[in-house]
Design an enzyme around this catalytic site. Structure first.
Site, PDB file in Angstrom:
ATOM      1  N   ILE A 236      -7.085  -4.941   8.102  1.00  0.00           N
ATOM      2  CA  ILE A 236      -8.258  -4.081   7.946  1.00  0.00           C
ATOM      3  C   ILE A 236      -9.247  -4.586   6.898  1.00  0.00           C
ATOM      4  O   ILE A 236     -10.368  -4.068   6.818  1.00  0.00           O
ATOM      5  CB  ILE A 236      -7.849  -2.622   7.621  1.00  0.00           C
ATOM      6  CG1 ILE A 236      -7.219  -2.517   6.232  1.00  0.00           C
ATOM      7  CG2 ILE A 236      -6.920  -2.077   8.683  1.00  0.00           C
ATOM      8  CD1 ILE A 236      -6.963  -1.077   5.811  1.00  0.00           C
TER       9      ILE A 236
ATOM     10  N   ASP B 262      -1.463  -5.861   9.464  1.00  0.00           N
ATOM     11  CA  ASP B 262      -2.584  -5.010   9.056  1.00  0.00           C
ATOM     12  C   ASP B 262      -3.699  -5.934   8.566  1.00  0.00           C
ATOM     13  O   ASP B 262      -3.571  -6.586   7.534  1.00  0.00           O
ATOM     14  CB  ASP B 262      -2.127  -4.058   7.953  1.00  0.00           C
ATOM     15  CG  ASP B 262      -3.217  -3.095   7.514  1.00  0.00           C
ATOM     16  OD1 ASP B 262      -4.378  -3.524   7.405  1.00  0.00           O
ATOM     17  OD2 ASP B 262      -2.907  -1.931   7.246  1.00  0.00           O
TER      18      ASP B 262
ATOM     19  N   LYS C  16     -12.782  -0.323   5.850  1.00  0.00           N
ATOM     20  CA  LYS C  16     -12.986  -1.215   4.708  1.00  0.00           C
ATOM     21  C   LYS C  16     -14.094  -2.237   4.963  1.00  0.00           C
ATOM     22  O   LYS C  16     -14.982  -2.415   4.131  1.00  0.00           O
ATOM     23  CB  LYS C  16     -11.678  -1.935   4.377  1.00  0.00           C
ATOM     24  CG  LYS C  16     -10.468  -1.026   4.275  1.00  0.00           C
ATOM     25  CD  LYS C  16     -10.652   0.079   3.249  1.00  0.00           C
ATOM     26  CE  LYS C  16      -9.432   0.992   3.193  1.00  0.00           C
ATOM     27  NZ  LYS C  16      -9.606   2.095   2.214  1.00  0.00           N
TER      28      LYS C  16
ATOM     29  N   TYR D 182       0.827  -1.209   0.000  1.00  0.00           N
ATOM     30  CA  TYR D 182       0.000   0.000   0.000  1.00  0.00           C
ATOM     31  C   TYR D 182       0.865   1.265   0.000  1.00  0.00           C
ATOM     32  O   TYR D 182       1.695   1.453   0.889  1.00  0.00           O
ATOM     33  CB  TYR D 182      -0.904  -0.041   1.231  1.00  0.00           C
ATOM     34  CG  TYR D 182      -1.656   1.218   1.554  1.00  0.00           C
ATOM     35  CD1 TYR D 182      -2.462   1.837   0.608  1.00  0.00           C
ATOM     36  CD2 TYR D 182      -1.584   1.775   2.831  1.00  0.00           C
ATOM     37  CE1 TYR D 182      -3.158   2.997   0.918  1.00  0.00           C
ATOM     38  CE2 TYR D 182      -2.288   2.922   3.157  1.00  0.00           C
ATOM     39  CZ  TYR D 182      -3.064   3.531   2.191  1.00  0.00           C
ATOM     40  OH  TYR D 182      -3.756   4.670   2.511  1.00  0.00           O
TER      41      TYR D 182
END
Length: 494
Positions: A236, A234, A273, A149
């Site tokens: 999410i 992460d 998200k 990302y």
């Protein structure tokens, strides 16, 4: 301008925010010419923003049915005073309890989470930066598998002064994280006298839309334990996994592996998200390290979630019937939208990395590159932005090691916009293929004319109108397999 910069800090004036990336340039192109079905039908369609709008109707329905959850309604206004006054930065107990239960639910209730380890932050952006401040000093580094990302360059580096070192993953293995790649990146850091403090992974992956299997997760835990470095996971996109294989959280690995050092493991979560709430700025740090929990909670006072938001979210997430319906329906709709896009692109021979999660897919346009370089990728991206009018993100902005890959977000638009976007991509690919075929035909005709001119030359020299045989050709001449000069045997061979 230089004078003004001298009045500001080095942090304020450096370019670490990353806004010079094509990832953010695509957003600017959209903002300057946004698509609208009636007001601007020729505008740029936003496919570079990972927003989850496919099940927003369910959320709106719940809000209408639960007016007391908000202090902004006549039914909930009595709670205004208690919500408006000062609240402890630990967060509302009901909020932390609801978050902990929701995190367990979207992971299949295979693990449980302790509400006392839930630390609030201003979105996943703030959560990542807080962890970087807690775990590393300026100049220290984190390993990050590619592609990753683009916002990590801002979230983890800009104000903290830490470095991000790529762990190269390749398309030949489906961009999987390998032990060889980890060891190579770690050794390269040591050779450069860089202190590695941790490894950062996204699971499910942004931008790949893939999940890490149990064996890979276990190998990552083994790696960080051997090196005595931290692991930031992460997660999410945990609730966006829409088909098998099902999702495995790092928390499951810790439940099974009793020998690992749990104090090295930290998670980042948010509702941006899974629930489609990026504007609420609900970020969560969940750490198995008591010192990190205590320090991060102190730092969270710089980026708290508003009490009004906590109250609303706590009420919503505590409605188990609604959450069960939402998670089920969201996954169903994501699977359907993903299928429409990927099947549509296959009709024009555009492939993508096989995936089963996220709000995007990893599109393979390598065959459309004029040459296998990142310069050619950027040329293709500019055409897609400026002529096709689609904001898709080039792989180079995600630090991909191979040119020609693009992230395509598909969950942030309605069905009609989706159909228009798909038509634009398919039309562009078909036109590109037609131009390539036309160019090849032109080259073929040139070769044919050249061969015919050679034939006329030989006929003139030999002074005979009869066909020249291969035995009569110059040893420096080669007959095209499509040329009349080539014998049936030569043509058959080719």
């Amino acid at each position: 301008m230089a004078f003004l910069n001298n009045l500001l800090s080095k942090i304020a004036t450096n370019d670490g925010h990353g806004e010079n990336s094509p990832y953010f340039d695509g957003w600017k192109a959209y903002d300057s010419d946004p698509f609208h079905s009636t007001d601007n039908p020729q505008g740029v369609i936003q496919m570079g923003l990972a927003e989850n709008l496919l099940s927003f109707d369910l959320v709106q329905e719940w809000i209408l049915q639960n007016p007391k959850a908000s202090i902004c309604t006549s039914e909930g206004v009595n709670g205004f005073k208690d919500t408006a006054i000062f609240q402890d930065y630990h967060g509302l107990p009901e909020f932390r309890n609801a978050i902990a239960k929701f995190m367990a639910k979207v992971r299949g209730n295979t693990v449980t989470f302790d509400p006392d380890r839930v630390v609030m932050s201003g979105g996943a952006t703030g959560a990542h930066e807080t962890l970087a401040f807690c775990l590393a000093d300026p100049g220290d580094a984190f390993l990050v598998p590619t592609p990753y990302y683009p916002g990590f360059d801002r979230d983890l580096r800009w104000r903290t002064g830490v470095k991000l070192l790529p762990v190269v993953c390749e398309s030949s293995s489906g961009f999987k994280i390998t032990r060889e790649g980890l060891e190579a990146a770690y050794q390269k850091a040591l050779d450069s006298n860089i202190n590695v403090k941790g490894l950062i992974i996204t699971n499910p992956s942004n931008p790949l839309g893939t999940i890490l299997d149990r064996d890979t997760l276990q190998s990552l835990v083994d790696f960080i334990n051997e090196k005595n470095i931290h692991l930031i996971c992460d997660e999410i996109y945990a609730a966006t996994v829409f088909t098998k294989p099902m999702y495995v959280s790092i928390a499951e690995i810790l439940e099974e592996d009793k020998k690992c050092n749990r104090h090295l493991i930290h998670m980042v979560y948010s509702l941006s998200k899974d629930m489609g709430f990026p504007g609420f700025r609900i970020g969560i740090i969940y750490s198995y390290n008591d010192s990190v929990v205590n320090t991060a909670r102190k730092m969270s006072s710089f980026g708290l979630v508003s009490t009004q938001t906590q109250q609303l979210i706590a009420s919503m997430l505590s409605d188990e019937k609604f959450i069960d319906r939402y998670v089920y329906e969201s996954r169903k709709r994501l699977a359907a939208r993903h299928g429409v896009f990927t099947r549509g692109l296959m009709q024009v021979r555009v492939g993508n990395l096989q995936s089963n999660a996220g709000l995007f897919f990893w599109m393979d346009l390598r065959r459309l590159l004029k040459e296998p370089t990142f310069e050619a990728e950027m040329d293709l991206w500019r055409i897609i932005i400026n002529e096709v009018k689609l904001n898709v993100s080039p792989g180079s902005s995600f630090h991909c090691s191979e040119p020609g890959w693009f992230r395509v977000c598909y969950a942030n638009m309605d069905n009609e916009t989706m159909r228009i976007a798909l038509r634009r991509i398919k039309k562009f690919v078909l036109q590109t293929d037609e131009r390539e075929v036309a160019a090849k035909k032109q080259t073929w005709h040139k070769d044919l004319k050249l061969n015919l001119s050679f034939r006329r030359c030989d006929d003139a020299i030999l002074k005979t109108p009869r066909m020249v045989t291969p035995h009569m050709m110059s040893p420096h001449m080669t007959a095209s397999p499509h040329s009349p000069l080539a014998s049936p045997l030569v043509r058959a061979r080719n």
